[in-house]
Design an enzyme around this catalytic site. Structure first.
Site, PDB file in Angstrom:
ATOM      1  N   SER A  81      36.063  33.811  46.926  1.00 48.65           N
ATOM      2  CA  SER A  81      34.784  34.476  46.679  1.00 48.65           C
ATOM      3  C   SER A  81      33.691  33.534  47.151  1.00 48.65           C
ATOM      4  CB  SER A  81      34.626  34.746  45.180  1.00 48.65           C
ATOM      5  OG  SER A  81      33.300  35.147  44.869  1.00 48.65           O
TER       6      SER A  81
ATOM      7  N   TYR B 154      35.569  32.267  36.273  1.00 49.01           N
ATOM      8  CA  TYR B 154      35.944  32.911  37.533  1.00 49.01           C
ATOM      9  C   TYR B 154      35.647  31.975  38.702  1.00 49.01           C
ATOM     10  CZ  TYR B 154      35.833  36.295  41.390  1.00 49.01           C
ATOM     11  OH  TYR B 154      36.041  36.962  42.584  1.00 49.01           O
TER      12      TYR B 154
ATOM     13  N   LYS C 161      38.349  30.061  41.367  1.00 45.51           N
ATOM     14  CA  LYS C 161      38.249  30.167  42.820  1.00 45.51           C
ATOM     15  C   LYS C 161      38.025  28.797  43.472  1.00 45.51           C
ATOM     16  CE  LYS C 161      38.791  34.630  42.906  1.00 45.51           C
ATOM     17  NZ  LYS C 161      40.014  35.253  43.483  1.00 45.51           N
TER      18      LYS C 161
END
Length: 261
Positions: free
Chosen positions: A138, A151, A155
């Site tokens: 991302s 999150y 990543k």
């Protein structure tokens, strides 16, 4: 002539489904994986060559099962050429409010599940002296933003792991492509976990106005075909990567004022 084989996790919707359709159209045999077998069946039937698509349900949170899933995937078409790690879960909650079990779940699915599957398929690539890992990260795998702390951490961890793996297995002709989407019109925010582990159940405005999954899939195909190490996909939000890299102080001030949710 034997078709090249791509194995896609998170293939039941969004980027995963669109990428399956794109690679099927380009002549690949496709292995579709996610938890939802019914949705995978629908994706299979939407592909250009459903006869060259196979369904292999799996749960990335169940790491102990993934060695067996890799063996099954290899047996379906005799080999796997490209492992597309696309399965994962997002987050919409403040760090201070997020329960530890939610943090652990996000890391278990996004990082540890992906790593377990990588370890399971890597010996196959090593034996064949050929293989390609494509990993959906991302933009927040490079920059952090509010409401996405764990999150973003998951990543960031994927980048560190696969940068190392790329260097370790270049001798085996193993390629790694990190895919960094920005705002793509999918259900990623709808399914994102909130502080107590419940789904957000609504789409972010930025997501709703984002790039289509189909256009994203085309860019993913082009990046993988070119064996790029990293590809950035999205609209003007991609500029945040360069702003963070070259003007970190300015980026931080902008981020403080941004209404990102």
């Amino acid at each position: 002539m034997t078709k090249p084989v791509i194995w896609i996790t998170g293939a039941s919707s969004g980027i995963g489904a669109a990428t399956a359709q794109k690679f099927s159209k380009e002549g690949f045999a496709v292995i579709l994986s996610s938890r939802n077998e019914g949705d995978l069946e629908a994706v299979k039937n939407s592909c250009a060559h459903p006869e060259a698509c196979a369904i292999l349900p799996l749960d990335l949170a169940d790491s102990d099962s993934l060695q067996g899933k890799a063996a099954k995937a290899i047996s379906l078409f005799g080999h796997v050429d490209l492992m597309f790690h696309n399965g994962g879960i997002s987050q919409r909650s403040l760090a201070i409010e997020t329960q530890m079990e939610v943090d652990r779940k996000i890391m278990e699915v996004n990082f540890f599940g992906t790593i377990a599957l990588t370890k399971a398929i890597l010996p196959h690539f090593q034996q064949r002296k050929s293989g390609h890992f494509a990993v959906t990260s991302s933009l927040v795998g490079i920059i952090g933003s509010p409401y996405r702390s764990t999150y973003a951490a998951s990543k960031h961890a994927l980048h560190g792991y696969f940068d190392s793996l790329r260097a370790e297995h270049a001798i085996d002709n193993v390629v790694v492509t990190m895919i960094c989407p920005g705002f793509i019109k999918t259900n990623v925010s709808v399914n994102a976990l909130t502080a107590d582990g419940k789904s957000l159940n609504q789409m972010d405005d930025a997501q709703a106005n984002g790039m289509s999954a189909e256009k994203c899939a085309t860019k993913i195909y082009q990046g993988i075909k070119s064996k790029k190490e990293e590809i950035y996909i999205g609209g003007k939000e991609v500029m945040a990567i360069y702003l963070k890299r070259f003007f970190p102080g300015i980026f931080s001030k902008i981020l403080l004022k941004a209404k990102v949710r």
